[in-house]
Design an enzyme around this catalytic site. Structure first.
Site, PDB file in Angstrom:
ATOM      1  N   GLY A  10       0.828  -1.200   0.000  1.00  0.00           N
ATOM      2  CA  GLY A  10       0.000   0.000   0.000  1.00  0.00           C
ATOM      3  C   GLY A  10       0.863   1.249   0.000  1.00  0.00           C
ATOM      4  N   LEU A  11       0.217   2.387  -0.083  1.00  0.00           N
ATOM      5  CA  LEU A  11       0.928   3.672  -0.106  1.00  0.00           C
ATOM      6  C   LEU A  11       1.707   3.906   1.182  1.00  0.00           C
ATOM      7  CD1 LEU A  11      -1.889   5.971  -1.568  1.00  0.00           C
ATOM      8  CD2 LEU A  11       0.229   5.308  -2.739  1.00  0.00           C
ATOM      9  N   ALA A  14       0.008   4.203   4.889  1.00  0.00           N
ATOM     10  CA  ALA A  14      -1.328   3.583   4.827  1.00  0.00           C
ATOM     11  C   ALA A  14      -1.629   2.764   6.081  1.00  0.00           C
ATOM     12  CB  ALA A  14      -1.437   2.686   3.591  1.00  0.00           C
ATOM     13  N   GLY A  15      -0.569   2.339   6.786  1.00  0.00           N
ATOM     14  CA  GLY A  15      -0.744   1.565   8.009  1.00  0.00           C
ATOM     15  C   GLY A  15      -0.159   0.167   7.959  1.00  0.00           C
ATOM     16  N   LYS A  16       0.676  -0.105   6.973  1.00  0.00           N
ATOM     17  CA  LYS A  16       1.230  -1.449   6.772  1.00  0.00           C
ATOM     18  C   LYS A  16       2.056  -1.936   7.965  1.00  0.00           C
ATOM     19  CE  LYS A  16       3.404  -0.084   3.077  1.00  0.00           C
ATOM     20  NZ  LYS A  16       2.922   1.318   3.168  1.00  0.00           N
ATOM     21  N   THR A  17       2.986  -1.117   8.407  1.00  0.00           N
ATOM     22  CA  THR A  17       3.890  -1.529   9.485  1.00  0.00           C
ATOM     23  C   THR A  17       3.143  -1.720  10.795  1.00  0.00           C
ATOM     24  OG1 THR A  17       5.761  -0.419   8.422  1.00  0.00           O
ATOM     25  CG2 THR A  17       5.990  -0.916  10.760  1.00  0.00           C
ATOM     26  N   SER A  84       5.988  -1.880  -2.139  1.00  0.00           N
ATOM     27  CA  SER A  84       5.988  -2.793  -3.288  1.00  0.00           C
ATOM     28  C   SER A  84       4.996  -2.329  -4.353  1.00  0.00           C
ATOM     29  CB  SER A  84       5.698  -4.235  -2.858  1.00  0.00           C
ATOM     30  OG  SER A  84       4.706  -4.322  -1.876  1.00  0.00           O
TER      31      SER A  84
END
Length: 197
Positions: A10-11, A14-17, A84
């Site tokens: 995601g951007l 965005a909240g991935k980590t 990615s």
């Protein structure tokens, strides 16, 4: 037992980590072997010296994918948080591992910009940083991810629950290291010894 790759894309911001860390904690609390691979952190070590051209981004993601392959084939759940941005590269990683869950951490660009914990968007808008995904570099949304999580609308807890429920639903996560047949034989043996009475 084969492991699994949970790939959060995601951007930036965005909240991935945040989600990856919470999923890691949940899996370890179940007694599972799990590792978190953060794209930004791995750039400082595994991909040190790579820039942000498409070629370098692809190299970085393929390196992360290689580590995932090693971990997963040794029974570890590898949780990746990495922008990615390119579909083809994510698909390449998918093909290289046996069990892969693509999680699209979806969040509008304007919300990500408001969060902007590292100041990337601000610097990109000011022309100080080239090739920032979402501003002056493209992000290719997944076309058919296993999960789409909208972090603007859903709580962290709700998103983590969705990931864990999906994993359980498709039986890719199990706290047992035995096959059903082995487990049955083990229970019979323990029962004969009086341990299950």
């Amino acid at each position: 037992m084969d492991g699994l790759v949970i790939w959060l894309t995601g951007l930036p911001a965005a909240g991935k980590t945040t989600l990856a860390v919470r999923v890691l904690e949940s899996l370890r609390s179940r007694g599972l072997k799990a590792e978190h691979l953060d794209g930004d952190e791995l750039r400082k070590t595994l991909s040190q010296g790579l820039g942000f051209s498409r070629e370098d981004r692809d190299k970085h993601i393929m390196r992360v994918g290689f580590v995932c392959r090693l971990l997963s084939r040794n029974g570890v759940v590898a949780i990746v948080s990495a922008i990615s941005p390119y579909r083809a590269t994510r698909d390449q990683v998918r093909k290289s591992v046996r069990k892969f869950i693509e999680v699209y951490v979806k969040c509008p660009l304007e919300v990500c910009e408001k969060r902007d914990p590292k100041g990337l968007y601000k610097k990109a808008r000011e022309g100080k940083i080239p090739q920032v995904t979402g501003v002056n570099d493209p992000y290719e949304e997944p076309l058919d991810p296993e999960l789409t999580l909208e972090t603007e609308k859903e709580t962290i807890g709700a998103c983590v629950d969705k990931i864990l429920k999906y994993c359980d639903h498709v039986n890719v996560i199990s706290t047992s290291i035995y096959t059903p047949e082995e487990e049955k034989k083990l229970k019979e043996r323990l029962s004969s010894l009086g341990y299950l009475e």
